[in-house]
Design an enzyme around this catalytic site. Structure first.
Site, PDB file in Angstrom:
ATOM      1  N   TRP A 100      52.615  42.387  41.487  1.00 15.11           N
ATOM      2  CA  TRP A 100      51.646  42.185  40.406  1.00 15.11           C
ATOM      3  C   TRP A 100      51.713  43.294  39.369  1.00 15.11           C
ATOM      4  O   TRP A 100      51.601  43.034  38.174  1.00 15.11           O
ATOM      5  CB  TRP A 100      50.236  41.997  40.962  1.00 15.11           C
ATOM      6  N   ASP A 145      44.075  47.069  38.238  1.00 13.39           N
ATOM      7  CA  ASP A 145      44.008  45.666  38.628  1.00 13.39           C
ATOM      8  C   ASP A 145      43.427  45.613  40.042  1.00 13.39           C
ATOM      9  O   ASP A 145      44.094  45.964  41.006  1.00 13.39           O
ATOM     10  CB  ASP A 145      45.417  45.050  38.592  1.00 13.39           C
ATOM     11  N   LYS A 195      39.620  35.662  44.514  1.00 11.88           N
ATOM     12  CA  LYS A 195      40.048  36.213  45.805  1.00 11.88           C
ATOM     13  C   LYS A 195      38.843  36.766  46.565  1.00 11.88           C
ATOM     14  O   LYS A 195      38.528  36.317  47.650  1.00 11.88           O
ATOM     15  CB  LYS A 195      41.106  37.288  45.606  1.00 11.88           C
TER      16      LYS A 195
HETATM   17  C1  LIG Z   1      46.667  41.743  42.241  1.00 14.03           C
HETATM   18  C2  LIG Z   1      46.762  40.492  41.416  1.00 14.03           C
HETATM   19  N1  LIG Z   1      46.856  40.582  40.080  1.00 14.03           N
HETATM   20  C3  LIG Z   1      46.933  39.501  39.310  1.00 14.03           C
HETATM   21  C4  LIG Z   1      46.915  38.230  39.840  1.00 14.03           C
HETATM   22  C5  LIG Z   1      47.007  37.045  38.927  1.00 14.03           C
HETATM   23  O1  LIG Z   1      45.758  36.456  38.806  1.00 14.03           O
HETATM   24  P1  LIG Z   1      45.549  35.097  37.990  1.00 14.03           P
HETATM   25  O2  LIG Z   1      46.241  34.021  38.761  1.00 14.03           O
HETATM   26  O3  LIG Z   1      44.048  34.954  37.951  1.00 14.03           O
HETATM   27  O4  LIG Z   1      46.119  35.273  36.626  1.00 14.03           O
HETATM   28  C6  LIG Z   1      46.794  38.088  41.234  1.00 14.03           C
HETATM   29  C7  LIG Z   1      46.718  36.797  41.925  1.00 14.03           C
HETATM   30  O5  LIG Z   1      47.165  35.827  41.896  1.00 14.03           O
HETATM   31  C8  LIG Z   1      46.734  39.248  42.035  1.00 14.03           C
HETATM   32  O6  LIG Z   1      46.648  39.142  43.358  1.00 14.03           O
END
Ligand SMILES: Cc1ncc(COP(=O)(O)O)c(C=O)c1O
Length: 369
Positions: free
Chosen positions: A109, A179, A203
């Protein structure tokens, strides 16, 4: 009918969207046709109506109390998920700044966040654990933080690899951008350490559709007027997250989860103690069978939220998943990019579910070692 549905509920180890507290789901059910005082469901009323404004204000007030947010920060509700934050952060905080944005890459991520930032302006990677397949975290002392940096971006919990910073980082005066999507509110915070913390709700905090952004008010000054309106933090803050129609249902559920954390769990200190106990139960099994279960994360960097492992005998993976499903445990397959097993044990996963998985893992190891 209701009891039949209840009987079908499995222990849901999905990484997200993920398990919600049962009392929250029951409350949603009870208020589905009529939000008290509104005469209709929360999905059917204007976001400018008194009942909805109260819902959003309460959700925000509860989050502020839980996170320990004072006058220096604002809490925003934004759509577009955490991926939109990957773009909004550099657009608002890097544009027009003298120094680069620095990124700490401890998993998939963080690397995805960087991919968006490079489109906006100068970036620097100050840590990258790719060579060891993102199984570890740096100490702050290992990071070459540029005092001129626009911000330093970290991912508190890498959902796919299962590595997690155990405490608030102290990086001095450069704004820390974090994040926290997959460990939001799993423990108490010193929010004064953060320039910006963001988390998609789906989550650890609610359903998909709303992303919480906690931002230091002085950073709002960096948002430039020529940004597209929706992408401008300052507009969201000035409009109390009502610049356009907010994701009303998602904000409502987020508020109920915050209420559950405050009133049923008793706050983030209590939640943290529960999370530590839950994770310990699973890691104990990994440590008991170290040839059989190969944990992904380095021991000291293990996540309390996403427990990731493979098998010494890789061919056992399918049987493990099949038997777990038969025993009422679901969502355990690792992310498609890495395989293996990932047990996501977010705030709402009860200890009962964790114990059921630990017992199954012990039994599975004994039968197949
Ligand atoms: C740590 C992290 N950052 C970002 C995301 C992306 O989130 P989203 O799908 O809401 O854009 C996720 C999950 O999917 C994640 O676990």
């Amino acid at each position: 009918m209701a009891s039949q549905v209840a009987q079908e509920r499995v222990f849901n180890f999905s990484a997200g969207p993920a398990v919600l507290p049962v009392p929250v789901l029951e409350r949603i059910r009870d208020e589905m046709l009529c939000l008290p005082g509104a005469g209709a469901s929360v999905m059917e009323i204007s976001h400018r109506s008194k009942p909805f404004i109260a819902v959003q204000e309460q959700a925000k007030a509860r989050l502020m109390r839980l996170l320990g947010v004072g006058d220096d920060h604002d809490v925003l509700f934004i759509q577009g998920g955490s991926r939109l934050q990957f773009s909004m952060i550099p657009m608002n905080l890097l544009r027009g700044q003298p120094g680069p944005a620095q990124y700490v890459l401890t998993g998939t991520w963080g690397a995805s966040a960087l991919e968006e930032a490079v489109k906006e302006g100068p970036t620097e990677v100050i840590y990258d654990a790719k060579d060891t397949n993102y199984d570890r975290l740096p100490k702050v002392s290992e990071l070459k933080i540029n005092p001129q940096a626009a911000y330093v971006h970290v991912t508190s919990n890498e959902t796919i690899q299962g590595v997690q910073f155990p405490a608030d980082l102290n990086i001095g005066n450069v704004p820390l951008v974090c994040d926290s999507s997959s460990d939001f509110m799993y423990r108490p915070y010193d929010i004064s350490r953060y320039g910006l913390m963001y988390a998609c709700a789906q989550k650890n905090a609610g359903p998909a559709g709303v992303t919480v952004v906690v931002i230091k008010k002085e950073l709002l000054e960096r948002s430039q007027a020529n940004l597209p309106g929706y992408l401008n933090y300052q507009l969201h803050s000035k409009a109390d997250s009502m610049w356009n129609t907010p994701p009303t249902f998602a904000v409502y559920v987020l508020g109920l989860v915050a209420e559950w954390l405050e009133e049923t769990i008793g706050g983030l200190d209590k939640m943290y103690a529960i999370n530590q106990s839950k994770a310990a139960v699973l890691y104990e099994v990994l440590d008991q069978y170290p040839q059989f279960y190969l944990g992904h994360a380095r021991r000291e960097d293990r996540s309390l939220m996403n427990v990731t492992f493979r098998f010494g005998k890789a061919e056992l993976e399918k049987a493990f998943l099949k038997q777990a499903t038969e025993q009422g445990m679901d969502g355990l397959a690792g992310h498609r990019s890495v395989g293996g097993i990932r047990a996501s044990i977010y705030n709402a996963m009860p200890m009962e579910g964790v114990r059921a998985l630990a017992d199954f893992m012990t039994d599975f190891a004994q039968r197949n070692a």
